[in-house]
Design an enzyme around this catalytic site. Structure first.
Site, PDB file in Angstrom:
ATOM      1  N   GLY A  76      97.723  61.733  42.254  1.00  0.00           N
ATOM      2  CA  GLY A  76      96.377  62.326  42.173  1.00  0.00           C
ATOM      3  C   GLY A  76      95.432  61.608  43.125  1.00  0.00           C
ATOM      4  O   GLY A  76      95.855  60.763  43.910  1.00  0.00           O
ATOM      5  N   ILE A 114      94.460  60.623  51.852  1.00  0.00           N
ATOM      6  CA  ILE A 114      95.299  60.724  50.663  1.00  0.00           C
ATOM      7  C   ILE A 114      96.759  60.735  51.120  1.00  0.00           C
ATOM      8  O   ILE A 114      97.146  61.592  51.913  1.00  0.00           O
ATOM      9  CB  ILE A 114      94.994  62.031  49.878  1.00  0.00           C
ATOM     10  CG1 ILE A 114      93.498  62.090  49.538  1.00  0.00           C
ATOM     11  CG2 ILE A 114      95.864  62.119  48.628  1.00  0.00           C
ATOM     12  CD1 ILE A 114      93.013  60.974  48.651  1.00  0.00           C
ATOM     13  N   ASP A 167      92.635  58.952  43.167  1.00  0.00           N
ATOM     14  CA  ASP A 167      91.972  57.902  42.371  1.00  0.00           C
ATOM     15  C   ASP A 167      92.289  58.027  40.884  1.00  0.00           C
ATOM     16  O   ASP A 167      91.446  57.734  40.031  1.00  0.00           O
ATOM     17  CB  ASP A 167      90.448  57.979  42.586  1.00  0.00           C
ATOM     18  CG  ASP A 167      90.070  57.715  44.041  1.00  0.00           C
ATOM     19  OD1 ASP A 167      89.083  58.301  44.500  1.00  0.00           O
ATOM     20  OD2 ASP A 167      90.787  56.938  44.703  1.00  0.00           O
ATOM     21  N   THR A 170      91.795  50.236  46.096  1.00  0.00           N
ATOM     22  CA  THR A 170      90.541  49.754  45.541  1.00  0.00           C
ATOM     23  C   THR A 170      89.504  50.853  45.756  1.00  0.00           C
ATOM     24  O   THR A 170      89.436  51.468  46.820  1.00  0.00           O
ATOM     25  CB  THR A 170      90.096  48.430  46.207  1.00  0.00           C
ATOM     26  OG1 THR A 170      88.819  48.097  45.709  1.00  0.00           O
ATOM     27  CG2 THR A 170      90.075  48.496  47.710  1.00  0.00           C
ATOM     28  N   HIS A 171      88.740  51.127  44.671  1.00  0.00           N
ATOM     29  CA  HIS A 171      87.754  52.220  44.731  1.00  0.00           C
ATOM     30  C   HIS A 171      86.394  51.667  44.306  1.00  0.00           C
ATOM     31  O   HIS A 171      86.314  50.964  43.275  1.00  0.00           O
ATOM     32  CB  HIS A 171      88.196  53.359  43.801  1.00  0.00           C
ATOM     33  CG  HIS A 171      87.264  54.516  43.790  1.00  0.00           C
ATOM     34  ND1 HIS A 171      87.188  55.410  44.848  1.00  0.00           N
ATOM     35  CD2 HIS A 171      86.356  54.913  42.877  1.00  0.00           C
ATOM     36  CE1 HIS A 171      86.249  56.311  44.569  1.00  0.00           C
ATOM     37  NE2 HIS A 171      85.735  56.037  43.386  1.00  0.00           N
TER      38      HIS A 171
HETATM   39  C1  GRF Z   1      85.506  49.766  50.194  1.00  0.00           C
HETATM   40  O1  GRF Z   1      84.402  49.707  49.305  1.00  0.00           O
HETATM   41  C2  GRF Z   1      86.510  50.746  49.679  1.00  0.00           C
HETATM   42  O2  GRF Z   1      86.652  50.747  48.274  1.00  0.00           O
HETATM   43  C3  GRF Z   1      85.881  52.036  50.116  1.00  0.00           C
HETATM   44  O3  GRF Z   1      85.364  51.797  51.406  1.00  0.00           O
HETATM   45  C4  GRF Z   1      85.101  50.396  51.516  1.00  0.00           C
HETATM   46  C5  GRF Z   1      85.937  49.872  52.642  1.00  0.00           C
HETATM   47  O4  GRF Z   1      85.393  48.682  53.036  1.00  0.00           O
HETATM   48  N1  GRF Z   1      86.861  53.103  50.139  1.00  0.00           N
HETATM   49  P1  GRF Z   1      86.198  47.762  54.109  1.00  0.00           P
HETATM   50  O5  GRF Z   1      86.743  48.692  55.181  1.00  0.00           O
HETATM   51  O6  GRF Z   1      87.278  47.053  53.361  1.00  0.00           O
HETATM   52  O7  GRF Z   1      85.134  46.835  54.626  1.00  0.00           O
END
Ligand code: GRF
Length: 199
Positions: free
Chosen positions: A142, A91, A144, A107-108
């Site tokens: 925060g 974080i 996510d 990206t989550h």
């Molecule tokens: C992705 O799904 C990301 O959202 C999550 O961990 C994964 C990382 O994958 N936090 P990479 O390292 O991009 O292959």
């Protein structure tokens, strides 16, 4: 646009951005890759692409504030237009957000606000959800919780394991991230409250 990408693992999202940036029309280039740990495939991918890398391990600093300050400086050196957290498992702190706030995309692997945090895939599976997916959002102070830019749904199968489901999510996630980063880079954007407006 100049992208600095932060990774903690395999870097498949990073790889998708590197591949997309091969096309000059994409409008963005990865100028540096940062990680919170050495020896990960994500850093190898950057090196293979001839992209400068840096590592900032939390344990190398007196506390999180010092780590955050050092990370902020390392990213700032590359003068990013956008910072992309692609599987970065730390974080970022106040100093980082003060410097890059509004320009950090994460990206989550779940449909926020459902299943935030470090185990979004496992949590959706354990909950018995029928669908999950991925969320591309701006990072705020925060975890996510920042304004959502894009989301894509992925079905959960009866016999899914966490790994199988995560791989299916990542297939959709990397496409979403490449699309969003390209549009933000080429079209610009505005954030009004919790709404992201891309022309
Ligand atoms: C992705 O799904 C990301 O959202 C999550 O961990 C994964 C990382 O994958 N936090 P990479 O390292 O991009 O292959």
């Amino acid at each position: 646009a100049r992208l600095v990408v932060l990774v903690s693992g395999s870097g498949t999202n990073l790889q998708a951005l590197l591949d997309a940036a091969e096309d000059p029309a994409y409008g963005a280039a990865v100028v540096a890759v940062g990680a919170d740990r050495p020896g990960i495939t994500g850093l190898e991918r950057a090196e293979r692409a001839g992209v400068p890398t840096f590592v900032r391990r939390v344990q190398d600093f007196a506390d999180r504030v010092e780590w955050d300050r050092s990370l902020t400086g390392a990213v700032a050196e590359h003068r990013p237009d956008l910072v992309v957290s692609a599987g970065f498992m730390k974080i970022v702190g106040k100093e980082f957000l003060a410097r890059f706030g509004g320009r950090v995309v994460n990206t989550h692997p779940a449909l926020l606000p459902s299943f935030p945090g470090a185990h979004g895939v496992r949590d959706a599976l354990a909950y018995g959800a029928k669908v999950t997916g991925c969320t591309v959002h701006f990072v705020d102070d925060g975890v996510d919780t920042g304004p959502i830019i894009a989301q894509h749904v992925v079905d959960i199968h009866e016999d899914d394991t966490e790994e199988a489901l995560h791989e299916r999510i990542k297939t959709v996630e990397r496409e979403a991230l490449v699309h969003v980063v390209g549009r933000l880079a080429r079209e610009g954007y505005r954030i009004e409250g919790r709404r992201v407006l891309v022309p």
